[in-house]
Design an enzyme around this catalytic site. Sequence first.
Site, PDB file in Angstrom:
ATOM      1  N   SER A 117      -3.747  -1.599   0.301  1.00  0.00           N
ATOM      2  CA  SER A 117      -4.532  -2.839   0.494  1.00  0.00           C
ATOM      3  C   SER A 117      -5.630  -2.526  -0.359  1.00  0.00           C
ATOM      4  CB  SER A 117      -4.684  -3.005   1.835  1.00  0.00           C
ATOM      5  OG  SER A 117      -5.613  -3.967   2.287  1.00  0.00           O
ATOM      6  N   ARG A 118      -5.968  -3.525  -1.311  1.00  0.00           N
ATOM      7  CA  ARG A 118      -6.907  -3.379  -2.063  1.00  0.00           C
ATOM      8  C   ARG A 118      -8.301  -3.965  -1.634  1.00  0.00           C
ATOM      9  NH1 ARG A 118      -3.464  -5.479  -6.745  1.00  0.00           N
ATOM     10  NH2 ARG A 118      -1.830  -3.815  -6.631  1.00  0.00           N
ATOM     11  N   VAL A 119      -8.232  -4.893  -0.693  1.00  0.00           N
ATOM     12  CA  VAL A 119      -9.599  -5.512  -0.349  1.00  0.00           C
ATOM     13  C   VAL A 119      -9.726  -5.565   1.197  1.00  0.00           C
ATOM     14  CG1 VAL A 119      -9.695  -7.096  -1.976  1.00  0.00           C
ATOM     15  CG2 VAL A 119      -8.405  -7.720  -0.184  1.00  0.00           C
ATOM     16  N   THR A 161      -0.544  -9.553  -6.223  1.00  0.00           N
ATOM     17  CA  THR A 161      -1.243  -9.474  -4.775  1.00  0.00           C
ATOM     18  C   THR A 161      -2.183  -8.594  -4.700  1.00  0.00           C
ATOM     19  OG1 THR A 161       0.677  -8.124  -4.477  1.00  0.00           O
ATOM     20  CG2 THR A 161       0.755 -10.416  -3.483  1.00  0.00           C
ATOM     21  N   ASP A 162      -2.974  -8.544  -3.628  1.00  0.00           N
ATOM     22  CA  ASP A 162      -4.105  -7.268  -3.246  1.00  0.00           C
ATOM     23  C   ASP A 162      -3.628  -6.215  -2.720  1.00  0.00           C
ATOM     24  OD1 ASP A 162      -5.971  -9.790  -4.265  1.00  0.00           O
ATOM     25  OD2 ASP A 162      -5.500 -10.515  -2.252  1.00  0.00           O
TER      26      ASP A 162
END
Lengths: 512, 180
Positions: A364-366, A338-339
């Site tokens: 949260s990466r994006v 997951t991101d």
Amino acid sequence: MSIKAEEISALIKQQLANYQDEISVEETGTVTYVGDGIARAHGLENALSGELLEFDTGVYGMVQNLESNDVGIVVLGDFTKITEGDTVKRTGRIMEVPVGDELIGRVVNPLGQAVDGLGTINTGHTRPIERKAPGVMERQSVFEPLQTGMKAIDALVPIGRGQRELIIGDRKTGKTTVAIDTIINQKDQNMICIYVAIGQKESTVRGSVETLRKYGAMDYTIVVTAGPSEPAPLLYIAPYAGAAMGEEFMFNGKHVLIVYDDLSKQADAYRELSLILRRPPGREAYPGDIFYTHSRLLERAAKLNDELGGGSMTALPIIETKAGDVSAYIPTNVISITDGQIFLDSDSFYSGIRPAIDAGTSVSRVGGDAQVKAMKKVAGTLRLDLASYHELESFAQFGSDLDAATQAKLNRGARTVEVLKQPLHAPLSVANQVLILYALTRGFLDKVELDDIAKFESGLFDFFNGSHKDLLDTITSTGQLPDDAALKSAVQEYADTFQPSKVSQDQAAATN
Amino acid sequence: MSLDKVTVAKRYSKALFELLNSQNQLDDGLEKLKQIRTVFQDNPQLGTVLTDKSLAPSERQKLVQPLLDATSGTIHNLVQMVYDYNRMDAMVEIVNQFQARYDTLHQTVYAEATTAVPLSDSELDALRDGYAGRVGAKTVVLSNRVDPSIIGGVVVQSAGTILDGSIKTKINRLRQTLLG
């Protein structure tokens, strides 16, 4: 109303015209083993992997294993009526589910059949449950925000449309609640939500559906449920069926939010059927392709490029950990797919911090690219503030004399934690979230007692709704923070009139 | 993990088939194998008794001796080898697999025709020829089964395929067309 015999017979004639009298040719096999949702059959030499088969009893099965002498089949339905020696026919089709607008507002099983007692669903078209995820060129970066309505998530771990954000935590930490609240907040957001309940108690699913209905969320939601009493194959295919329903909307340029609640149970179901199919067990007895099971599912969440209509599918998979152990097999797998993840902590949950989001381990990466500008401005330092607060908090327990700067930091930290608390099923609009976080970061809350924060907050919203609606509207429409001076003076105006519920000794001493 | 009977039988029969084929003894071999199969089918326990440890080796030897004495050449060697490797319980399956290979080579198909009324010889011949043409076989060994519940027409069932031309199925399909 009179029965129009002519019309009816014309209709029947029309249907009969399509009927072709031909000899049916079917490839068959013989069932040699049946049990636990699995059947094996000899014959069926040309069967394809994933093909749908039909048993004598009318129950369908899906080809899972192709072996030298027989075929391993997962039975999608009641397997107790199938006996050894039954014939099983190839259908030449692969597993499909009905898709379309007709499903919205309904509760269906993983085969797309209604289970809510509101009649059959005729959608007219279907999609295969397994589909290769959109490729590199079909996608674009995530840039639109998905508002969960929860301050702690929208401020600290913002989610974008097309992102895959994992919700992870022990049992009873509010994982489902986060998902349900997010669905409730999608009202009028041009979103279609799909809630896939995998192995959840029927009573729990009923409760969730009732909650969604109560808040008017069933108008844009599909619930796919595979209860614990269903055979393992249905639990296994449930998320793929949900994804297929979501893809139909995504490829039509719409925005979809899909919640898989939860993937640990799907992994357990897949482990069960894999072991019965005699596939070799790997770590924690999960089969070798358990990673692929989850990665190909979550990869189907995407933000499509503009040529394909710019639709999106945001996935919120849920994973249950055992005693906070995120380094177990399935949690590490899904974290890496997951991101980002929202980590829910049982200690915070029981100490009253709800939603019990652990700001330190949640990322949260994006989503940052998709966050509203105004929110970015007010929440920029929140994560660092919280981290240093938690660090100081553990030290401050030992010493009594603290300098003013530390004291202020502790003070602000405690208020931050308090502001991020939120009651059940009460999502907030972005404008309101920005407003209260603005008040927090600009120090307006520092003099408010901890117990009064909630009161201050709701009062602030009422005040702004009544007297400064234009400022809120600016945030909603432009996404930018309004003129700083105007906003500051408005908040100051409210803070000055705020009546604390009781004057504490400290404050009394301070005023003297 | 021990291999299942079918896998074992396929390997033995393949080797045997290729050997007999190179010696041009296929027809002769099949006859002998069929007799061996009859022995095993008449005594269902023979295969297991010769494989498991319920009998002392000397007594087992006594049981297998008549089989060895009755055969010669390649088939004798086969029986000896299958016995030595403790695969006697797969003997029937070996013969079945051998016959399947033999049938494929000679393009023979076994089929069962289900009809509502018994078929006459001439009708069976016509059906046989028609079926042979359809599946591309030289010989069709057709048996006839009577089942009044299909109402009319013919259902031809062969290994792995069903050709269904029965009235019962047609009515069912018609019903689906009208209701579906």
